[in-house]
Scaffold this active site. Structure first.
Site, PDB file in Angstrom:
ATOM      1  N   ASP A 157       0.803  -1.218   0.000  1.00 44.28           N
ATOM      2  CA  ASP A 157       0.000   0.000   0.000  1.00 44.28           C
ATOM      3  C   ASP A 157       0.838   1.272   0.000  1.00 44.28           C
ATOM      4  OD1 ASP A 157       0.705  -1.017   2.535  1.00 44.28           O
ATOM      5  OD2 ASP A 157      -0.841   0.121   3.566  1.00 44.28           O
ATOM      6  N   GLU A 183      -0.664  -2.406   5.187  1.00 45.25           N
ATOM      7  CA  GLU A 183       0.287  -2.353   6.308  1.00 45.25           C
ATOM      8  C   GLU A 183       0.208  -1.020   7.030  1.00 45.25           C
ATOM      9  OE1 GLU A 183       3.677  -1.194   8.543  1.00 45.25           O
ATOM     10  OE2 GLU A 183       3.238  -0.328   6.566  1.00 45.25           O
TER      11      GLU A 183
END
Length: 400
Positions: free
Chosen positions: A69, A125
């Protein structure tokens, strides 16, 4: 094939996706894995996660992890492959992690060793939710259980430099949202209102005392105000204000004391201001302490050093946070995580290196992770990160 992975990296960097929205990234990962010999690919694990499995006969099972991400940051690097998504950027190097793990998967399938490699491409994350979402989706039941979990994170260090330590490596983290509730009014008559902006501002100043009173602990907590929101116009006193905090701690006791202190201080500020209601204090996006398993960590770092890779032991844990440790904890197996440099070494002077060694910190003039100017050098970061991950994986696959 390193040129191909550099192209993949540039594409990922130009097309970042926020936590939980990594759909195009996941499709790219799955397509690249399927193009490699031997990899079995499963998509949509824990949302947008991708899992690749390489079976090469009887032997140990090693998990390798990369996060996917980006962040809500407007890029300011000036790169010709800078983000094309307004307000979103790969400011933490997760694009390096993805491209490097794909490159490692290529090498591991081209020269397989007995055993099984499981490549985890993890979403979300940055919110602390991604690892647990994959575990909640049956990760341990659906795929071969690991003997060890390995992971790495790129940082603004000379390319290829590896930093790690056994035991506590990274801090626990909590995000905190505090909403002060006041009484709005006209700016010309503040005596008729209860100003929530003033409450928030005073709270932000006073909260520094919370960490100052824990300096005797082994690792002092860090409490940072990242945002303060209130009001719409200069002549309006708002009804409410919001403060967003980032809390980093290294022990359960320290975390409990800080949480209690934040709550107490917020309530005291509201009471002192005569607020009509107590403030709302919310804790979210929790990351646990990242723990490197002793013994296993020394063994992996020794294998990297034996391969002539530059390994630098860390004296102290760092205040950054990760959810990587959730995998090893859930599987009840060792986990080893390390930081790897991603910048052109020529950028670092001897004074810079001395400062890093003596202060355990980056020189102030270097853009750090989460900066809008954070820009690893793919020509040097990717070969180093691929080699490091492959070396660590092979050392564990060949361990009796």
């Amino acid at each position: 094939m390193i040129e191909h992975w550099q192209q993949v990296y540039r594409h990922l960097h130009a097309h970042p996706e926020l936590s939980g929205e990594e759909r195009a990234t996941a499709r790219l990962v799955a397509d690249e894995l399927r193009a490699l010999p031997g990899w079995e690919v499963t998509e949509n694990v824990g949302g947008t996660g991708v899992v690749g499995v390489l079976h090469s006969g009887p032997g140990p099972v090693v998990w390798l992890r990369a996060d996917m991400d980006g962040l809500p940051v407007q890029e300011e690097t000036g790169l010709d492959y800078a983000s094309t998504v307004p307000g979103v950027m790969h400011a933490c190097g997760h694009d390096v992690h993805v491209a490097a793990l794909l490159g490692a998967c290529e090498e591991l399938s081209a020269n397989p060793l007995p055993g099984t490699v499981v490549a985890l491409f993890q979403p979300a994350e940055e919110t602390g939710a991604g690892a647990q979402s994959m575990l909640n989706d049956g990760l341990l039941d659906r795929f071969p259980a690991p003997r060890i979990v390995l992971g790495q994170h790129v940082g603004p260090l000379p390319a290829g430099l590896i930093l790690s330590r056994p035991g506590t490596l990274m801090a626990a983290s909590d995000s905190v949202r505090i909403t002060f509730l006041g009484k709005g009014g006209h700016a010309s008559q503040p005596h008729t209102a209860v100003d929530p902006l003033l409450m928030a501002a005073t709270f932000v100043v006073r909260m520094q005392a919370l960490t100052a009173r824990q300096t005797a602990t082994a690792a002092t907590p860090v409490l940072t105000a990242g945002a303060l929101h209130a009001g719409t116009r200069p002549n309006i006193i708002a009804d409410s204000s919001e403060v967003l905090l980032s809390l980093r701690t290294f022990t359960d006791g320290s975390r409990a004391r800080m949480i209690e202190g934040i709550q107490r201080l917020a309530e005291a500020e509201a009471a002192a201001a005569g607020a009509p209601q107590e403030p709302k204090v919310e804790f979210y996006d929790h990351f646990p302490v990242t723990e490197n398993t002793p013994g296993d960590t020394e063994r992996v770092l020794a294998a990297l050093a034996a391969a002539s890779l530059p390994v630098m032991p860390m004296e102290n844990p760092i205040t950054g946070s990760e959810d990587f440790g959730a995998f090893g904890a859930a599987a009840e197996v060792p986990s080893v995580f390390w930081h790897i440099g991603g910048m052109d070494p020529a950028r670092f002077t001897q004074d810079d290196l001395h400062y890093m060694l003596t202060e355990s910190a980056l020189p102030p003039h270097y853009p750090s992770n989460h900066s809008p100017r954070f820009a690893p050098d793919p020509a040097q970061a990717l070969p180093a990160a691929i080699t490091t991950m492959v070396t660590a994986a092979r050392s564990e696959l060949t361990r009796p």
